[in-house]
Design an enzyme around this catalytic site. Sequence first.
Site, short mmCIF file in Angstrom:
data_model
loop_
_atom_site.label_atom_id
_atom_site.label_comp_id
_atom_site.label_asym_id
_atom_site.label_seq_id
_atom_site.Cartn_x
_atom_site.Cartn_y
_atom_site.Cartn_z
N ARG A 143 0.80 -1.22 0.00
CA ARG A 143 0.00 0.00 0.00
C ARG A 143 0.84 1.28 0.00
NH1 ARG A 143 -3.14 -3.73 3.00
NH2 ARG A 143 -2.12 -3.20 4.97
N LYS A 166 2.94 9.38 8.97
CA LYS A 166 3.22 7.95 9.08
C LYS A 166 1.94 7.18 9.41
CE LYS A 166 7.62 8.97 8.69
NZ LYS A 166 8.40 8.69 7.47
N GLU A 182 18.47 0.89 9.85
CA GLU A 182 19.00 2.16 10.34
C GLU A 182 20.04 1.96 11.44
OE1 GLU A 182 16.68 5.99 10.47
OE2 GLU A 182 16.64 5.47 12.61
N ASP A 195 13.72 6.88 1.36
CA ASP A 195 12.41 6.32 1.70
C ASP A 195 11.34 7.01 0.88
OD1 ASP A 195 13.57 4.65 3.52
OD2 ASP A 195 12.82 5.69 5.30
#
Length: 371
Positions: free
Chosen positions: A141, A362, A320, A228
């Site tokens: 998605r 987010k 990360e 990203d």
Amino acid sequence: MNVKGRVVLSMLLVSTVMVVFWEYINSPEGSLFWIYQSKNPEVGSSAQRGWWFPSWFNNGTHSYHEEEDAIGNEKEQRKEDNRGELPLVDWFNPEKRPEVVTITRWKAPVVWEGTYNRAVLDNYYAKQKITVGLTVFAVGRYIEHYLEEFLISANTYFMVGHKVIFYIMVDDISRMPLIELGPLRSFKVFEIKSEKRWQDISMMRMKTIGEHILAHIQHEVDFLFCMDVDQVFQNNFGVETLGQSVAQLQAWWYKAHPDEFTYERRKESAAYIPFGQGDFYYHAAIFGGTPTQVLNITQECFKGILQDKENDIEAEWHDESHLNKYFLLNKPTKILSPEYCWDYHIGMSVDIRIVKIAWQKKEYNLVRNNI
């Protein structure tokens, strides 16, 4: 008209059409858009399995289709020339921002708005005819929620005036949005395997980027950024960001003491950083450099990820955490200020003059398979 005359006329028409088409695809108005279904590029092979089809946009990009061999030769010649970066003193003035950290203890610049002369840099890199790559992943998605806005904004603000190749990794090519490209821009779209867990998607991108660098990217670009998808460009992200290895300061932690950072603190993990060590907290949403340096970053991070899997442990912040361990051991040659990746939920700091890229909202409950 006799048969011979019709044949001659037909040949003239075909020749005219071919000439017009050739001139079109080799002009700034001609745009080519590649799609590849090969999930695993053949390392060391210059022949990519897949296909391309023309996508005629109003403001398309110059055709790379007939130039790939020439570009490859040009890149090799450029390596042989061994041209260095523009001396720091020619474009960077750390004294313009005395209120923030502008130079690291290992003498790497921390790029803030006001510290650089973009005109000097643009002129320098224009003479070198550089190509800059940008990789982005959109799985599940994330495609509908973020990809189109990311690409539209990148097309507007990323490396304006320089040749750019966007490398787009999706798990379903049929959902890839069609974007109107600006001059000097092209897309290459690759179908990748989806993972069941979002954590694995995040970590496996290191492996995928490395494979693509070895297979073709290293021959196509001079510099490469990895970003990203859940963020949006808001102002020019230009050549002041280019360097051998480039790290991004994490917006929430750029003023904190290293002992406060959310480094991986468990000794069992390959990403382990003990208290008392550390320079900055780097954000995996943006990193870059030359293809060789980015390859090393991705390979070393993935090596750490595999080591953790063997030891049945997962670093706190996944790729990360491994990226921060890498940059602790291999200092970046350039660092980007939080202006290049800002979260408006923090509010507006007096340090932030211009937001180059902003975090998107987010919505993990909507886009992630597992929370």
